[in-house]
Design an enzyme around this catalytic site. Structure first.
Site, PDB file in Angstrom:
ATOM      1  N   HIS A 137       0.822  -1.225   0.000  1.00 47.72           N
ATOM      2  CA  HIS A 137       0.000   0.000   0.000  1.00 47.72           C
ATOM      3  C   HIS A 137       0.846   1.262   0.000  1.00 47.72           C
ATOM      4  CE1 HIS A 137      -3.552  -2.379   0.558  1.00 47.72           C
ATOM      5  NE2 HIS A 137      -3.142  -2.861   1.705  1.00 47.72           N
ATOM      6  N   HIS A 176      -6.371  -7.010  -0.150  1.00 46.65           N
ATOM      7  CA  HIS A 176      -6.491  -5.563  -0.403  1.00 46.65           C
ATOM      8  C   HIS A 176      -5.799  -5.205  -1.713  1.00 46.65           C
ATOM      9  CE1 HIS A 176      -6.682  -5.872   4.065  1.00 46.65           C
ATOM     10  NE2 HIS A 176      -7.650  -5.009   3.887  1.00 46.65           N
ATOM     11  N   ASP A 295      -4.463 -12.347   4.151  1.00 42.44           N
ATOM     12  CA  ASP A 295      -5.775 -11.891   4.636  1.00 42.44           C
ATOM     13  C   ASP A 295      -6.866 -12.307   3.646  1.00 42.44           C
ATOM     14  OD1 ASP A 295      -4.689  -8.421   4.056  1.00 42.44           O
ATOM     15  OD2 ASP A 295      -4.809 -10.151   2.700  1.00 42.44           O
ATOM     16  N   TYR A 335      -4.096 -11.612   9.082  1.00 42.62           N
ATOM     17  CA  TYR A 335      -4.296 -11.172  10.459  1.00 42.62           C
ATOM     18  C   TYR A 335      -4.978 -12.203  11.334  1.00 42.62           C
ATOM     19  CZ  TYR A 335      -2.925  -7.211   7.810  1.00 42.62           C
ATOM     20  OH  TYR A 335      -2.225  -6.408   6.952  1.00 42.62           O
TER      21      TYR A 335
HETATM   22  N1  LIG Z   1     -10.735   3.465   7.774  1.00 44.28           N
HETATM   23  C1  LIG Z   1     -11.792   2.526   7.994  1.00 44.28           C
HETATM   24  C2  LIG Z   1     -11.232   1.174   8.418  1.00 44.28           C
HETATM   25  C3  LIG Z   1     -10.415   0.609   7.270  1.00 44.28           C
HETATM   26  N2  LIG Z   1      -9.482  -0.443   7.710  1.00 44.28           N
HETATM   27  C4  LIG Z   1      -8.286  -0.389   6.897  1.00 44.28           C
HETATM   28  C5  LIG Z   1      -7.295  -1.441   7.290  1.00 44.28           C
HETATM   29  C6  LIG Z   1      -6.076  -1.388   6.387  1.00 44.28           C
HETATM   30  C7  LIG Z   1      -5.686  -2.768   6.066  1.00 44.28           C
HETATM   31  C8  LIG Z   1      -4.336  -2.782   5.425  1.00 44.28           C
HETATM   32  C9  LIG Z   1      -3.819  -4.156   5.230  1.00 44.28           C
HETATM   33  O1  LIG Z   1      -4.402  -5.095   5.664  1.00 44.28           O
HETATM   34  C10 LIG Z   1      -2.549  -4.327   4.529  1.00 44.28           C
HETATM   35  S1  LIG Z   1      -2.403  -5.930   3.790  1.00 44.28           S
HETATM   36 ZN   LIG Z   2      -4.159  -6.892   2.954  1.00 42.90          ZN
END
Ligand SMILES: NCCCNCCCCCC(=O)CS
Ligand SMILES: [Zn+2]
Length: 697
Positions: A137, A176, A295, A335
């Site tokens: 990200h 994601h 995830d 996670y």
């Molecule tokens: N702002 C409202 C809640 C959104 N939750 C976002 C969690 C980011 C996850 C990033 C991730 O898993 C990397 S692989």
């Molecule tokens: Zn992710």
């Protein structure tokens, strides 16, 4: 030929964590690495890997993908107070900083680069870097989604710079969208970025319009960015809200079960067969980087998907046929500590060469997945010839907000909480690999270097009345030929070794392949399994098919096949198949693989009756892919003594990655039409063949 699987891990990367309250970030914990590492150790997998030391990335390496000002800003975080860290964090979204996270972020990049070095220099064949913070990200001047530096982006740029490679495939199976990777490479035709991700028509994080399927890349990079959005989401119709108030745990569980709308293994595999693999083969990458986020596995609080951990053993195996097996997997998300650890083990075990476990109960992709598959194929049709003849009437134009009832956050949270308590799944089955990988029987005088690492099997020649008993076959003169009787005896002992789990797979070079195939199928059915997949390359198929489904025959031929209604007999007529490699591959990816996964055989017989139908490399690719099934129990039968074919078959059965097919031209349209015709005929019986949604035939 490089061999060995690298494993990179350093417990220093566990030494940072969230120091304040932030619900969005609390799932990104150090235990993610420790449980993965411990699981690999307890499963005896880390001991089979080649440990490589991690290192800190240099500033120059970080600057390959990030701006100087961003690096300078992050460099200051180790000296910040708690308040300063919290303030610094505020400027970014869904990420947190810690005095030690800069150090760990440099180690995460450094580990990824060490892995690229080891694979590109041939020190190892493939490997996994267990790192945190994740990277996909993070952007040029911005941290995001728990990510600080973009590990995989830097790895791709580093590989291009230091190893002069021009085609890197990034497969991002995290749940994601790795927007950081998309932004970095969307104009670069040398880096093909593929990502699937929860999208739900832009309602899922990071809620970007450019994560939809119509973001195909820009300028010279058009076609080299592939987004596969998962759009199904729980419909929180208002009347559910009322129900929830009177809902006890049991009813909540029922409600969840009926709403459980995550994608499953059938969805994931369909995307590989009908979107990713066709393009990947056409792109012909020199290196594969996997943004390995888990995830997307069942039980994950972010993903809410249903695919169980063993699917990652299959996704990994399917990718290992590309780029000569040069595959670098780098951990991103994941996670749920249980499914994360199991998924990491499934991935590493396949990288080590163990056969993927059988996946039963596959069905067909859900309607929403089919919509996405169809939309992506339509959006990319102009860029990839593998989609040229695909049936794609473009799905509703992209970005349409589906007329979904808005979610009710309170109820949604309740569902989610309830859901997390409820999800359980079976442990992945153990994937024991027999002590000997490949048994071989061949006529005397056919010695060959690669065959030395095979286990030589010689059987007792069958007697004619033994044949009469064992072989339901009209008595033919060949059955008096002592060479034939010897080869049937050899095959019998080979199958017995496989049955006893002494040997994983086998190769038999035989004087009469039709008799050998019939005999092999019949013996396998009596003593090994109740489902045999026979992949037969040649024009005269040997076996009469009982319609009881105990044999599936996929026959590749060059002459017009007989018309058939059977769902267990799939004649694929390919014209000029030895030169139309693209057409052959299209048949394998869009027909053979979906059928084989749907059929779930206990044994594979791969028969080369006519060496002229496909070239040695294409055949070796097929043998590699066929080892996805039946716990790797593949028996290859070859007629005649084509040394090249024998060598590549043995090498592939021994786990050598098949050499790459090279750049693929457009498949012969008559061959595509023949395959599409069969696919249309069979897709109602075998759901994994589908590529379009219901409303669009
Ligand atoms: N702002 C409202 C809640 C959104 N939750 C976002 C969690 C980011 C996850 C990033 C991730 O898993 C990397 S692989
Ligand atoms: Zn992710």
């Amino acid at each position: 030929m490089a061999s060995g699987t690298a494993l990179l891990y350093d417990e220093e990367m566990t030494r940072y964590k969230l120091l304040w309250v932030d619900p969005a970030c609390k799932i990104e914990v150090p235990e993610r690495l420790t449980v993965s590492w411990e699981a690999l150790h307890n499963a005896g997998l880390s001991g089979r890997c080649i440990p490589l030391p991690v290192r800190q990335a240099t500033e120059e390496e970080i600057l390959l993908a990030h701006s100087q000002e961003y690096l300078e800003a992050v460099k200051k975080t180790p000296d910040m107070s708690l308040e300063e860290l919290m303030t610094f964090t505020q400027q970014y979204g869904d990420v947190y900083f810690h005095p030690n996270i800069y150090h760990c972020a440099k180690l995460a990049v450094g580990a990824s680069l060490q892995l690229v070095d080891a694979v590109m220099t041939g020190k190892v064949r493939n490997g996994l870097a267990l790192v945190r913070p994740p990277g996909h990200h993070s952007q040029r001047s911005e941290a995001s989604g728990f990510c600080v530096f973009n590990n995989v982006a830097i790895a791709a740029l580093y590989a291009k710079k230091h190893f002069k490679i021009q085609r890197v495939l990034i497969v991002d199976w995290d749940i994601h969208h790795g927007q950081g990777l998309q932004y970095c490479f969307e104009e670069d035709p040398q880096v093909l970025y593929f990502s699937w991700h929860r999208y739900e028509h832009q309602r899922f994080w990071p809620n970007l319009r450019e994560s939809d399927f119509d973001s195909v890349g820009k300028g010279m990079g058009a076609g080299f960015n592939i987004n596969l959005p998962w759009n199904k989401a729980r419909l929180m119709a208002p009347y559910f809200r009322g129900l929830l108030e009177h809902c006890d745990q049991k009813c909540l569980t029922w409600l969840l079960a009926s709403l459980q709308v995550g994608m499953d293994s059938s969805d994931y595999l369909s995307v590989f067969f009908h979107v990713l693999l066709p393009v990947a083969y056409e792109f012909n990458p020199e290196l594969i980087l996997v943004s390995a986020g888990f995830d997307s596995a069942v039980g994950d609080p972010e993903g809410h998907m249903c695919a169980t951990p063993e699917i990652f053993g299959h996704l990994t195996h399917l990718l290992m046929s590309l780029a000569g097996g040069r595959l670098c997997a780098v951990l991103e998300g994941g996670y749920n500590l249980t499914s994360l650890a199991q998924s990491v083990c499934q991935t590493v075990q396949t990288l080590l060469g163990d056969p993927p476990s059988r996946i039963s109960g596959l069905s067909s992709p859900c309607e929403s997945a089919l919509e996405s598959i169809q939309s992506v194929r339509a959006a990319h049709q102009q860029y990839w010839v593998c989609f040229k003849n695909a049936d794609v009437s473009l799905w509703p134009d992209p970005g349409t907000k589906c007329s979904r009832l808005e979610g009710d956050t309170q109820a949604e949270e309740a569902l989610k909480e309830g859901e997390m308590r409820e999800i359980v799944w079976p442990e992945p089955p153990s994937r024991l690999a027999p002590p000997i990988r490949t048994g071989v029987t061949l006529p005397a005088g056919l010695e060959d270097d690669v065959l030395t690492s095979c286990f030589r099997v010689t059987g007792i020649p069958l007697t004619p009345n033994q044949v009469a008993k064992e072989l339901w076959h009209p008595a033919v003169p060949e059955l008096k030929d002592e060479k034939v009787l010897q080869s049937l005896g050899d095959i019998l002992s080979l199958l017995k070794e496989i049955e006893k789990k002494e040997v994983r797979n086998g190769l038999a070079v035989v004087p009469n392949v039709s008799l050998a195939a019939t005999f092999g199928v019949q013996h396998a059915l009596t003593s090994l399994t109740d489902r045999v997949l026979l992949v037969f390359l040649g024009n005269e198929a040997p076996v009469e098919l009982q319609e009881d489904g105990r044999v599936m025959l996929i026959q590749l031929c060059s002459t017009e096949p007989v018309e058939t209604k059977s769902k267990f007999y799939v004649p694929i007529c390919l014209k000029k198949s030895s030169s139309d490699v693209a057409g052959f591959l299209h048949a394998v990816l869009s027909l053979l693989l979906p059928l084989a996964y749907g059929y779930d055989p206990g044994m594979i017989l791969a028969v080369m009756a006519d060496c002229s139908l496909v070239g040695a490399v294409a055949w070796a690719q097929l043998i590699g892919l066929l080892q996805s099934f039946a716990q790797g129990h593949t028996l290859a039968l070859i007629q005649g003594a084509e040394k090249e074919i024998i060598r590549v078959t043995a090498a592939s059965l021994l786990g050598e990655p098949a050499s790459t097919l090279g750049p693929l031209g457009p498949p012969l349209s008559e061959n595509v039409k023949a395959v599409e015709k069969e696919r249309q005929r069979l897709q109602t019986h075998w759901g994994l063949l589908q590529t379009t949604g219901e409303d669009h035939p």
